[in-house]
Write a protein that holds these residues in place. Structure first.
Motif, PDB file in Angstrom:
ATOM      1  N   PRO A 149      29.560  24.892   8.554  1.00  0.00           N
ATOM      2  CA  PRO A 149      29.370  24.307   9.884  1.00  0.00           C
ATOM      3  C   PRO A 149      28.031  23.592  10.056  1.00  0.00           C
ATOM      4  CG  PRO A 149      30.287  26.519  10.059  1.00  0.00           C
ATOM      5  CD  PRO A 149      29.910  26.324   8.621  1.00  0.00           C
ATOM      6  N   ALA A 150      26.979  24.110   9.425  1.00  0.00           N
ATOM      7  CA  ALA A 150      25.666  23.478   9.550  1.00  0.00           C
ATOM      8  C   ALA A 150      25.661  22.094   8.902  1.00  0.00           C
ATOM      9  CB  ALA A 150      24.593  24.366   8.928  1.00  0.00           C
ATOM     10  N   LEU A 151      26.296  21.969   7.747  1.00  0.00           N
ATOM     11  CA  LEU A 151      26.376  20.658   7.102  1.00  0.00           C
ATOM     12  C   LEU A 151      27.238  19.699   7.906  1.00  0.00           C
ATOM     13  CD1 LEU A 151      26.706  21.022   3.208  1.00  0.00           C
ATOM     14  CD2 LEU A 151      24.873  19.964   4.536  1.00  0.00           C
ATOM     15  N   THR A 152      28.322  20.215   8.473  1.00  0.00           N
ATOM     16  CA  THR A 152      29.175  19.369   9.312  1.00  0.00           C
ATOM     17  C   THR A 152      28.385  18.816  10.491  1.00  0.00           C
ATOM     18  OG1 THR A 152      31.186  20.567   8.702  1.00  0.00           O
ATOM     19  CG2 THR A 152      31.242  19.326  10.760  1.00  0.00           C
ATOM     20  N   GLU A 153      27.573  19.649  11.104  1.00  0.00           N
ATOM     21  CA  GLU A 153      26.771  19.192  12.230  1.00  0.00           C
ATOM     22  C   GLU A 153      25.737  18.161  11.774  1.00  0.00           C
ATOM     23  OE1 GLU A 153      25.571  18.472  15.936  1.00  0.00           O
ATOM     24  OE2 GLU A 153      27.343  19.624  15.301  1.00  0.00           O
ATOM     25  N   LYS A 154      25.173  18.371  10.586  1.00  0.00           N
ATOM     26  CA  LYS A 154      24.192  17.412  10.055  1.00  0.00           C
ATOM     27  C   LYS A 154      24.857  16.064   9.788  1.00  0.00           C
ATOM     28  CE  LYS A 154      20.590  17.079   6.486  1.00  0.00           C
ATOM     29  NZ  LYS A 154      19.508  16.841   7.442  1.00  0.00           N
ATOM     30  N   ALA A 155      26.074  16.091   9.261  1.00  0.00           N
ATOM     31  CA  ALA A 155      26.800  14.844   9.024  1.00  0.00           C
ATOM     32  C   ALA A 155      27.147  14.158  10.341  1.00  0.00           C
ATOM     33  CB  ALA A 155      28.068  15.123   8.221  1.00  0.00           C
ATOM     34  N   ARG A 156      27.510  14.943  11.334  1.00  0.00           N
ATOM     35  CA  ARG A 156      27.811  14.379  12.651  1.00  0.00           C
ATOM     36  C   ARG A 156      26.563  13.708  13.247  1.00  0.00           C
ATOM     37  NH1 ARG A 156      32.005  15.884  15.705  1.00  0.00           N
ATOM     38  NH2 ARG A 156      32.159  17.896  14.610  1.00  0.00           N
ATOM     39  N   GLU A 157      25.422  14.348  13.079  1.00  0.00           N
ATOM     40  CA  GLU A 157      24.176  13.756  13.564  1.00  0.00           C
ATOM     41  C   GLU A 157      23.877  12.440  12.845  1.00  0.00           C
ATOM     42  OE1 GLU A 157      21.300  16.782  12.890  1.00  0.00           O
ATOM     43  OE2 GLU A 157      21.992  18.045  14.558  1.00  0.00           O
ATOM     44  N   ALA A 158      24.178  12.387  11.536  1.00  0.00           N
ATOM     45  CA  ALA A 158      23.971  11.145  10.789  1.00  0.00           C
ATOM     46  C   ALA A 158      24.856  10.034  11.349  1.00  0.00           C
ATOM     47  CB  ALA A 158      24.272  11.369   9.312  1.00  0.00           C
ATOM     48  N   ALA A 159      26.095  10.356  11.674  1.00  0.00           N
ATOM     49  CA  ALA A 159      26.988   9.362  12.269  1.00  0.00           C
ATOM     50  C   ALA A 159      26.428   8.861  13.595  1.00  0.00           C
ATOM     51  CB  ALA A 159      28.376   9.961  12.464  1.00  0.00           C
ATOM     52  N   ASP A 160      25.920   9.768  14.411  1.00  0.00           N
ATOM     53  CA  ASP A 160      25.329   9.379  15.695  1.00  0.00           C
ATOM     54  C   ASP A 160      24.128   8.465  15.490  1.00  0.00           C
ATOM     55  OD1 ASP A 160      27.215  10.902  17.024  1.00  0.00           O
ATOM     56  OD2 ASP A 160      25.877  12.622  17.340  1.00  0.00           O
ATOM     57  N   ARG A 161      23.305   8.773  14.503  1.00  0.00           N
ATOM     58  CA  ARG A 161      22.112   7.958  14.238  1.00  0.00           C
ATOM     59  C   ARG A 161      22.499   6.548  13.798  1.00  0.00           C
ATOM     60  NH1 ARG A 161      18.824  11.980  10.344  1.00  0.00           N
ATOM     61  NH2 ARG A 161      17.236  10.330  10.302  1.00  0.00           N
ATOM     62  N   LEU A 162      23.631   6.431  13.111  1.00  0.00           N
ATOM     63  CA  LEU A 162      24.074   5.121  12.628  1.00  0.00           C
ATOM     64  C   LEU A 162      24.987   4.410  13.628  1.00  0.00           C
ATOM     65  CD1 LEU A 162      24.837   5.958   8.886  1.00  0.00           C
ATOM     66  CD2 LEU A 162      22.744   4.991   9.863  1.00  0.00           C
ATOM     67  N   GLY A 163      25.333   5.105  14.709  1.00  0.00           N
ATOM     68  CA  GLY A 163      26.211   4.515  15.710  1.00  0.00           C
ATOM     69  C   GLY A 163      27.650   4.392  15.259  1.00  0.00           C
ATOM     70  N   LEU A 164      28.112   5.350  14.453  1.00  0.00           N
ATOM     71  CA  LEU A 164      29.468   5.311  13.901  1.00  0.00           C
ATOM     72  C   LEU A 164      30.308   6.481  14.399  1.00  0.00           C
ATOM     73  CD1 LEU A 164      28.604   4.453  10.168  1.00  0.00           C
ATOM     74  CD2 LEU A 164      29.269   2.865  11.993  1.00  0.00           C
ATOM     75  N   ARG A 165      31.601   6.255  14.463  1.00  0.00           N
ATOM     76  CA  ARG A 165      32.535   7.338  14.762  1.00  0.00           C
ATOM     77  C   ARG A 165      32.507   8.346  13.619  1.00  0.00           C
ATOM     78  NH1 ARG A 165      37.593   7.622  12.896  1.00  0.00           N
ATOM     79  NH2 ARG A 165      37.596   5.389  12.392  1.00  0.00           N
ATOM     80  N   PHE A 166      32.609   9.625  13.934  1.00  0.00           N
ATOM     81  CA  PHE A 166      32.504  10.667  12.914  1.00  0.00           C
ATOM     82  C   PHE A 166      33.878  11.212  12.550  1.00  0.00           C
ATOM     83  CE2 PHE A 166      32.106  15.242  11.844  1.00  0.00           C
ATOM     84  CZ  PHE A 166      31.404  15.098  10.655  1.00  0.00           C
TER      85      PHE A 166
END
Length: 212
Positions: free
Chosen positions: A175-192
């Motif tokens: 779950p922690a990695l999933t949240e980190k990947a979701r944050e990366a998507a937000d930073r890039l302005g992309l759908r996750f």
């Protein structure tokens, strides 16, 4: 042998792990997954050496690095298997492996063989940007800082304007990695999107390497 941390795997890679008869010559981004499969299955005939994962930011350097490593270790092993796909080398890595008489993984890149080469090709997701477990952990080192987004985050729209989604190809249930990947998507302005792949075709490729 203790696995180096992600920063060391990114910058330096990892020396060979043991005394098997087959050398797996891999990208540092695959170290955890390969060692997990080797230990889980008791494949004592397989040694792993990793080249620096950051070579993926300079794909023109991958083929010479693989050639040098094969030359250094050929006499020590019965067989060498290169755990890279094409990885942006434009076919040069496959040509070098054929010339050197060593095997190479099938597929365009690690995203494809983690997802399964057939499934990945069928999806044809040309507007997706991919992360694996390793690349999620090393997002800043591989993406954010090399593109200068730590200094100019507004450039994300220019670099990633043609992408629609960030697809996290998860090798583990974390779950922690999933949240980190979701944050990366937000930073890039992309759908996750998260897609659990496990080890994909990598597991089958290693299983097919006989002990003798």
């Amino acid at each position: 042998m203790r696995l180096p941390d992600d920063q060391s795997l990114t910058r330096e890679g990892m020396p060979a792990t043991g005394h098997g008869r087959v050398l797996l010559l891999a990208c540092g981004a695959l170290a955890r997954e390969v060692l997990a499969l080797v230990r889980l299955n008791g494949w004592d005939h397989l040694d792993l050496q990793c080249l620096p994962a950051i070579l993926h930011n300079h794909p023109e350097r991958i083929t010479p690095a693989v050639e040098d490593a094969v030359a250094r270790h050929r006499a020590e092993y019965d067989r060498i298997v290169v755990l890279y796909a094409d990885c942006g080398t434009g076919g040069l890595l496959a040509q070098a492996c054929a010339r050197l008489g060593v095997e190479i993984l099938a597929g365009p890149h690690c995203y494809s063989f983690f997802d399964g080469n057939a499934a990945f090709a069928e999806r044809d997701e040309v507007t997706s940007f991919y992360l694996t477990d390793f690349l999620t952990r090393q997002f800043d080192a591989f993406v954010w800082r090399p593109l200068g987004l730590d200094r100019h985050p507004d450039l994300a729209a220019m670099y990633f304007g043609n992408y629609e989604a960030l697809v996290y190809l998860a090798q583990t249930e974390d779950p922690a990695l999933t949240e980190k990947a979701r944050e990366a998507a937000d930073r890039l302005g992309l759908r996750f999107e998260r897609r659990y792949t496990g080890y994909g075709d990598l597991a089958a490729a290693l299983e097919a390497i006989p002990a003798a």
